[in-house]
Design an enzyme around this catalytic site. Structure first.
Site, short mmCIF file in Angstrom:
data_model
loop_
_atom_site.label_atom_id
_atom_site.label_comp_id
_atom_site.label_asym_id
_atom_site.label_seq_id
_atom_site.Cartn_x
_atom_site.Cartn_y
_atom_site.Cartn_z
NE ARG A 96 -3.26 2.62 2.52
CZ ARG A 96 -3.32 3.44 3.56
NH1 ARG A 96 -2.93 3.04 4.76
NH2 ARG A 96 -3.79 4.65 3.43
CG HIS A 141 -1.21 9.01 3.35
ND1 HIS A 141 -1.32 7.66 3.57
CD2 HIS A 141 -0.88 9.55 4.54
CE1 HIS A 141 -1.06 7.39 4.85
NE2 HIS A 141 -0.79 8.53 5.45
CD GLU A 186 -4.82 7.62 9.87
OE1 GLU A 186 -4.36 8.70 10.27
OE2 GLU A 186 -4.38 6.53 10.27
CG ASN A 326 -5.37 3.38 8.69
OD1 ASN A 326 -5.48 2.39 7.96
ND2 ASN A 326 -4.84 4.52 8.26
CE1 TYR A 328 -0.15 2.93 13.50
CE2 TYR A 328 -2.12 4.06 12.78
CZ TYR A 328 -0.88 3.53 12.50
OH TYR A 328 -0.38 3.61 11.22
CD GLU A 395 -1.77 4.19 8.05
OE1 GLU A 395 -1.62 4.65 9.19
OE2 GLU A 395 -1.88 4.90 7.03
#
Ligand code: NAG
Ligand code: NAG
Ligand code: NAG
Ligand code: NAG
Ligand code: NAG
Ligand code: NAG
Length: 506
Positions: A96, A141, A186, A326, A328, A395
């Site tokens: 990606r 991005h 995002e 994504n 985290y 991600e």
């Protein structure tokens, strides 16, 4: 003392909580992810135009740690073949990457198309395909062409058309080879940080006003690009298009009804703000209600939240072929008293506080705690909220402080992948792929080169930008090959075959 021991015991148990011994499905695709401004460098080469990160780092270097910039970054513009060799070594199925808008269209508009920019991505894509690696391309991005910021950036709804025109150029140029497209990465960071809290380029501080205008444009831009693909390219190119939505998982700080409601409201203001219109239609109702209510009490003539027409709602709803996700880390949420109405803030619209439990396992990042159960809960919430979409985790990863022996990263990946395995097998969440962030240490926005997310270390002090494998490379390579996190997975004939062929090929 007793209490202390008890807490340690709990902590140890949760740290060593059995790593899942189930296998990732045969068709599950592992990959890694990067982004153009974070790795490419060559900021003004071969006709590339200026973007908002070029402008920010060149005119306001103090905003960035160590005044770092992406002028050279990992120099992937020149070293892409080496990057593909690293991917080949990892054995991943997918890479990606993102396309730099101003490398393709230096002015942001389609009046000038930059052939060397197009050629760069053609070369990269060919190198990937020649090595059996599938390209997955992100169109945006975070590196907006500066001329489009000069007309107001994303809060200007005209940008929806300019993005759609750019998307068409990309589908036309690369769509014969690229079969998986992501429109926005995002968008929450673009809107809430770029035009709200002023912690991303272009550092506009207008929380609760320009951020919602940005979101409104971005959702329409995404939908236009999806429809262009659907109408003009899908028949021939047979690919898929979606967007990447991200958030922390928001867990209620207590079991009180008010905290549980506050956590759900925060999920809707972060994830729902970007996913609801595409997957269900319109803004989440709680977002409409809260922003309308506060706008009126704050004395605005009309709501700060722009409204979609019925036609727009129908046009945006359904513009997805899967979901890019994504994540985290996790935060806790508690309800707060209604903030005073003499100030406008996106945080006030949410009506809660978010914070992290200090006992959660820390990393070298200030914001990133290791909370794998949060990822599993999040996947379940997505399944239940958005009608069980196919999810590609676009991600996930953790930063280090520059060590080659990155055991903390190995630990993070093990815990998160284990939680994802349980979500797949026990909870029946449809997760079809996982892109580790990131292939390389790279330019981490306002943190400069201080937060290192790479499987590969990059020596930013060397003109060669020498890449060196961290310990996690062998670790990830083995998971990619065996689809298994432990020495012996619950085996099916297929996974046994994978394990054998991995050890055979070493
Ligand atoms: C530069 O960055 C600082 C810190 O982020 C910010 O306060 C300031 O407004 C910026 N200046 C310009 C000219 O953008
Ligand atoms: C909430 O209730 C659940 C189920 O009873 C329990 O496991 C959990 O620990 C409680 N959470 C908090 C923050 O009290
Ligand atoms: C808003 O009101 C609160 C309390 O009434 C006060 O503390 C705060 O300074 C005010 N903020 C502004 C921007 O006037
Ligand atoms: C942070 O980095 C240092 C080395 O720079 C390392 O010793 C330490 O273990 C790391 N901390 C965590 C929580 O990963
Ligand atoms: C950079 O690479 C070249 C060619 O591989 C090599 O000759 C040179 O010594 C390297 N320089 C540094 C600083 O690593
Ligand atoms: C897998 O894990 C389960 C429970 O954690 C255990 O009962 C089972 O024996 C394990 N299977 C293998 C093949 O290791």
């Amino acid at each position: 003392m007793k209490l202390f021991k008890f807490m340690c015991y709990i902590l140890l148990v949760s740290l060593t909580a059995a790593v899942s011994n189930k296998s990732f499905p045969a068709k599950f695709k592992f990959g890694t992810a990067t982004a153009s401004y974070q790795i490419e460098g060559a900021w003004n080469e071969d006709g590339k135009g200026e973007n908002i990160w070029d402008r920010l780092t060149h005119t306001n270097a103090t905003a960035v740690k160590n005044s770092d910039n992406g002028d050279v970054a990992c120099d992937s513009y020149h070293k892409y073949k080496e990057d593909v060799r690293l991917l080949k070594h990892l054995g991943v199925k997918v890479y990606r990457f993102s396309i730099s808008w101003s490398r393709i269209l230096p002015t942001g508009f389609t009046n000038k198309v930059n052939q060397p920019g197009i050629q760069y991505y053609k070369n990269l894509i060919k190198e990937l395909l020649d090595n059996g690696i599938e390209p997955m391309a992100t169109l945006y991005h975070w590196d907006l062409p500066q001329p489009l910021q000069d007309i107001g950036g994303w809060p200007n709804e005209l940008l929806a058309d300019h993005f759609a025109n750019y998307a068409r150029v990309c589908f036309k140029a690369f769509g014969d080879s690229v079969k998986t497209w992501l429109t926005f990465n995002e968008a929450k960071q673009t809107c809430q940080q770029g035009y709200g809290s002023a912690t991303m380029a272009p550092l506009i501080k207008s929380p609760g006003v320009a951020d919602y205008l940005c979101t409104y444009t971005v959702l329409k831009a995404h939908a236009k690009a999806w429809h262009i693909y659907d109408d003009e390219f899908r028949g021939k190119q047979r690919g898929r298009v979606s967007t990447v939505v991200d958030s922390d998982w928001y867990e209620p700080a207590s079991n009180s009804t008010s905290d549980m409601e506050a956590a759900e409201t925060r999920r809707q203001f972060t994830f729902g703000l970007y996913a609801n219109a595409i997957f269900l239609g319109n803004w989440p109702q709680v977002v409409i209600d809260r922003v309308d209510y506060r706008s009126e009490n704050e004395g605005y003539a009309k709501s700060r939240l722009p409204k979609f027409t019925k036609q727009e709602i129908d046009y945006i709803r359904g513009t997805h072929d899967f979901m890019g996700f994504n994540t985290y880390t996790t935060s806790l949420v508690c309800k707060i008293e209604e903030p005073t109405f003499n100030e406008t803030d996106y945080e006030f619209d949410m009506g809660s506080n978010a914070f992290q439990d200090p006992t959660w396992e820390a990393t070298n990042s200030t914001w990133l705690k290791i909370v794998p159960w949060g990822a599993r809960k999040f996947l379940n919430w997505i399944k239940n909220t958005y009608n069980n979409p196919e999810i590609i985790i676009t991600e996930n990863g953790v930063s280090d402080a520059g060590l080659l022996k990155d055991d903390a990263r190995i630990h993070y990946y093990t815990e998160y992948l284990s939680a994802i395995l349980e979500a797949i097998h026990t909870d029946k969440v449809h997760v079809s792929g996982y892109m580790a962030w990131s292939l390389l240490d790279n330019y981490e926005w306002l943190a400069g080169y201080t937060e290192k997310f790479g499987l590969y270390h990059v020596d930013f002090s060397s003109p060669n930008r020498t890449r060196t494998a961290k310990k996690s490379v062998d670790f990830y390579k083995k998971i990619v090959a065996t689809h298994c996190l432990v020495d012996k997975c619950v085996t099916s004939g297929w996974s046994l075959f994978r394990v054998f062929s991995y050890f055979f090929s070493r």
